[in-house]
Design a protein around this motif. Sequence first.
Motif, PDB file in Angstrom:
ATOM      1  N   ARG A   1       0.406  -1.325  -0.117  1.00 15.85           N
ATOM      2  CA  ARG A   1      -0.104  -0.336   0.005  1.00 15.85           C
ATOM      3  C   ARG A   1       0.766   1.535  -0.207  1.00 15.85           C
ATOM      4  NH1 ARG A   1      -2.094  -0.926   4.329  1.00 15.85           N
ATOM      5  NH2 ARG A   1      -4.745  -1.468   4.346  1.00 15.85           N
ATOM      6  N   GLU A   2       1.812   1.133   1.080  1.00 20.74           N
ATOM      7  CA  GLU A   2       2.778   2.532   0.871  1.00 20.74           C
ATOM      8  C   GLU A   2       3.609   2.723  -0.445  1.00 20.74           C
ATOM      9  OE1 GLU A   2       3.831   1.944   5.576  1.00 20.74           O
ATOM     10  OE2 GLU A   2       4.874   1.452   4.098  1.00 20.74           O
ATOM     11  N   LEU A   3       3.670   1.500  -0.686  1.00 20.11           N
ATOM     12  CA  LEU A   3       5.409   1.743  -2.028  1.00 20.11           C
ATOM     13  C   LEU A   3       3.956   2.552  -2.716  1.00 20.11           C
ATOM     14  CD1 LEU A   3       7.639   1.156  -3.675  1.00 20.11           C
ATOM     15  CD2 LEU A   3       7.232  -1.638  -3.788  1.00 20.11           C
ATOM     16  N   ASP A   4       2.892   1.512  -3.509  1.00 22.02           N
ATOM     17  CA  ASP A   4       1.301   2.164  -4.768  1.00 22.02           C
ATOM     18  C   ASP A   4       1.995   3.351  -4.243  1.00 22.02           C
ATOM     19  OD1 ASP A   4      -0.447   1.813  -6.951  1.00 22.02           O
ATOM     20  OD2 ASP A   4      -1.557   2.541  -4.751  1.00 22.02           O
ATOM     21  N   ALA A   5       1.483   4.081  -2.687  1.00 25.40           N
ATOM     22  CA  ALA A   5       0.932   5.655  -2.783  1.00 25.40           C
ATOM     23  C   ALA A   5       2.638   6.448  -3.284  1.00 25.40           C
ATOM     24  CB  ALA A   5       0.613   5.663  -1.481  1.00 25.40           C
ATOM     25  N   GLU A   6       3.778   5.381  -2.948  1.00 26.09           N
ATOM     26  CA  GLU A   6       4.720   6.185  -3.514  1.00 26.09           C
ATOM     27  C   GLU A   6       5.553   6.531  -4.761  1.00 26.09           C
ATOM     28  OE1 GLU A   6       7.852   8.980  -2.409  1.00 26.09           O
ATOM     29  OE2 GLU A   6       6.350   8.275  -1.325  1.00 26.09           O
ATOM     30  N   ILE A   7       4.980   5.566  -5.298  1.00 19.83           N
ATOM     31  CA  ILE A   7       4.552   5.148  -6.727  1.00 19.83           C
ATOM     32  C   ILE A   7       3.806   6.637  -7.081  1.00 19.83           C
ATOM     33  CG2 ILE A   7       4.681   3.635  -9.116  1.00 19.83           C
ATOM     34  CD1 ILE A   7       5.359   1.654  -6.899  1.00 19.83           C
ATOM     35  N   GLY A   8       3.207   6.954  -6.715  1.00 25.22           N
ATOM     36  CA  GLY A   8       1.812   7.170  -7.537  1.00 25.22           C
ATOM     37  C   GLY A   8       2.220   8.712  -7.246  1.00 25.22           C
TER      38      GLY A   8
ATOM     39  N   ALA B   1       4.326  13.645 -10.068  1.00 23.83           N
ATOM     40  CA  ALA B   1       5.928  14.457 -10.231  1.00 23.83           C
ATOM     41  C   ALA B   1       6.402  14.481 -12.087  1.00 23.83           C
ATOM     42  CB  ALA B   1       7.071  14.141  -9.857  1.00 23.83           C
ATOM     43  N   LEU B   2       6.499  13.340 -12.614  1.00 24.14           N
ATOM     44  CA  LEU B   2       6.600  12.673 -14.061  1.00 24.14           C
ATOM     45  C   LEU B   2       5.680  13.754 -15.029  1.00 24.14           C
ATOM     46  CD1 LEU B   2       7.837   9.841 -13.134  1.00 24.14           C
ATOM     47  CD2 LEU B   2       9.586  10.811 -14.337  1.00 24.14           C
ATOM     48  N   GLU B   3       4.451  13.275 -14.558  1.00 23.12           N
ATOM     49  CA  GLU B   3       3.182  13.919 -15.648  1.00 23.12           C
ATOM     50  C   GLU B   3       3.797  15.435 -15.685  1.00 23.12           C
ATOM     51  OE1 GLU B   3      -0.412  11.026 -15.276  1.00 23.12           O
ATOM     52  OE2 GLU B   3      -0.341  12.684 -13.529  1.00 23.12           O
ATOM     53  N   ALA B   4       3.620  16.073 -14.475  1.00 22.77           N
ATOM     54  CA  ALA B   4       4.094  17.866 -14.142  1.00 22.77           C
ATOM     55  C   ALA B   4       5.312  17.789 -15.158  1.00 22.77           C
ATOM     56  CB  ALA B   4       4.527  17.727 -13.155  1.00 22.77           C
ATOM     57  N   ARG B   5       6.053  17.412 -15.525  1.00 22.64           N
ATOM     58  CA  ARG B   5       7.477  18.061 -15.839  1.00 22.64           C
ATOM     59  C   ARG B   5       7.324  17.359 -17.480  1.00 22.64           C
ATOM     60  NH1 ARG B   5      11.960  18.481 -13.610  1.00 22.64           N
ATOM     61  NH2 ARG B   5      12.989  19.099 -15.427  1.00 22.64           N
ATOM     62  N   GLY B   6       5.729  17.035 -18.317  1.00 23.37           N
ATOM     63  CA  GLY B   6       5.368  15.887 -19.697  1.00 23.37           C
ATOM     64  C   GLY B   6       5.756  15.273 -19.706  1.00 23.37           C
ATOM     65  N   VAL B   7       6.269  13.843 -18.647  1.00 22.07           N
ATOM     66  CA  VAL B   7       6.978  12.854 -19.143  1.00 22.07           C
ATOM     67  C   VAL B   7       5.674  11.691 -19.705  1.00 22.07           C
ATOM     68  CG1 VAL B   7       8.549  11.087 -18.281  1.00 22.07           C
ATOM     69  CG2 VAL B   7       9.241  13.193 -17.038  1.00 22.07           C
ATOM     70  N   GLY B   8       5.711  11.111 -20.952  1.00 22.38           N
ATOM     71  CA  GLY B   8       4.435  10.140 -20.834  1.00 22.38           C
ATOM     72  C   GLY B   8       5.368   9.231 -21.862  1.00 22.38           C
TER      73      GLY B   8
ATOM     74  N   VAL C   1      13.728   2.362  -7.445  1.00 23.15           N
ATOM     75  CA  VAL C   1      12.194   1.859  -7.478  1.00 23.15           C
ATOM     76  C   VAL C   1      10.923   2.532  -7.677  1.00 23.15           C
ATOM     77  CG1 VAL C   1      11.082  -0.197  -6.307  1.00 23.15           C
ATOM     78  CG2 VAL C   1      13.575  -0.194  -6.080  1.00 23.15           C
ATOM     79  N   PHE C   2      11.152   3.127  -7.570  1.00 24.81           N
ATOM     80  CA  PHE C   2       9.914   4.631  -7.676  1.00 24.81           C
ATOM     81  C   PHE C   2       9.803   5.285  -8.463  1.00 24.81           C
ATOM     82  CE2 PHE C   2      10.961   6.119  -2.636  1.00 24.81           C
ATOM     83  CZ  PHE C   2      10.323   4.748  -2.201  1.00 24.81           C
ATOM     84  N   LEU C   3      11.296   4.837  -9.613  1.00 21.17           N
ATOM     85  CA  LEU C   3      11.075   5.901 -10.542  1.00 21.17           C
ATOM     86  C   LEU C   3      10.421   4.160 -11.719  1.00 21.17           C
ATOM     87  CD1 LEU C   3      11.796   8.034 -12.751  1.00 21.17           C
ATOM     88  CD2 LEU C   3      14.040   7.012 -12.524  1.00 21.17           C
TER      89      LEU C   3
END
Length: 480
Positions: free
Chosen positions: A30-37, A42-49, A65-67
């Motif tokens: 659960r915690e890892l899922d939230a951290e990845i979210g 952050a990636l979406e805010a930088r336009g990564v798609g 791991v998160f990345l």
Amino acid sequence: MTASCPIREGAFRSPDAEALTFAGRSWTYRELDAEIGRWVAALEARGVGAGDRVALLSTSHPGCVFLFFALGRLGALLAPLNARLTSAELAPLVEDVSPRLRLALSSWVDRLPGAEPLETWADAVTSPSPTCEPLAESTPRVVLFTSGTTGRPKGAVITEGNFRASARCSEANLGKHPAPRWLGTLPLFHVGGLAMLTRCAYDGGCLLLHDRFDADAVNQAIDAEGATHASFVATTLERVLDARADRPMPESFHLALIGGGPVPTPLLARARAARLLALQTYGLTEACSQVTTERPLEADGRTAGPPLPGLDVRIVGPEGEVLGPGREGDIEVRGPTVMAGYLNRPEATREALRDGWLRTKDMGMLDERGRLTVLSRRTDLIVRGGENLYPVEIETVIASHPAVQEVAVVGVTEARWGEVPVAFVVPRAGQPLPGDLDAWCRRSLAGFKVPARFLSIEALPRNAMGKVERTVLRQRALAS
């Protein structure tokens, strides 16, 4: 066929199960899922798609791991760069990747121009993004650069399907475990490290992530943190046994996969005496880690085992003819773990992938039971008076000498025979170069295979991926 993020699936299925540990910290699914979210946001805010690439320079760290999983939810690719490379060596790799974003550990940002600190990169984001796009098996996930021993490194493109198949095939060989806890000492810029990460995620297990190999920390994880599986090479296996003074392994520890070449027989005997099941393997980046592995109930340390269930291995001759058991030739691999190709290298891809088979450029042979013996890389082959000599065969014999720590054998030009083998030997601590190595070799090897010289060396030179730099040793042999 598509699949969703395994961490998201784990968060629904077993939210409170441990998914990741690092330096005293722990994350549940659960915690890892939230951290990845948060990292997705952050990636979406930088336009990564989808299809974008992110270059990363880091040792193993939770941020990696998160990345990795955040990029997967967006359909983007991770390009983890070898942390041992210099800025000059990194530059052409980054040029090949053309990354949308560059991240590095804060102490290394200067080595990767334009990089932002990994550790704090997503700190400003507080709300996780719900984005979790399903991935097709053909979706590229990472670009992993080969070691470049035969020229400029090539970026192998590994797909979602490759990782899933690697986990599935390995589990079919090792047996399903209800909650595997893999000891993650291999770096996450290496295919072996990423294979353990993804295998844990797909199996609902936990990765015990270490930022580097430390024998005492490994034993702590085995004895007190419930590690069930690990991956070693011969030298790290020996260091683990030395550090625990050959104390028997706890029943909770199931087995260790051993890569990087054959293990000396005395070391395997030590491992067995310590109740450590060590399974020899053969693999490569282009096949998403393992290709062959000993079967747990049949392991005898004599080969690298048969192909994993679902994979095919064959030996071919100079004209591409398939060779039977006991015949020496080139190793080729076929199956769902084989890479999509090399990034921006269509000619190299066509050379490596032919009619569905990966041409490994390694040499070996299969026995009657389909088990693989790896003999050498084609470039390491020594031809002495028309006879083929395989360094690994000679190295295995020398490494079994009780006074030898490590050894590497290279071919050196010689007027009479064309080439002769020369052995570089690292003696065990406090001991001189053994004076009986010639006689030791002649007990097990034909005379023409015995090295012409045995040279003492303090440590074997290795490249950034830890592979022995045989070119350096050849030059040193010629100079001596």
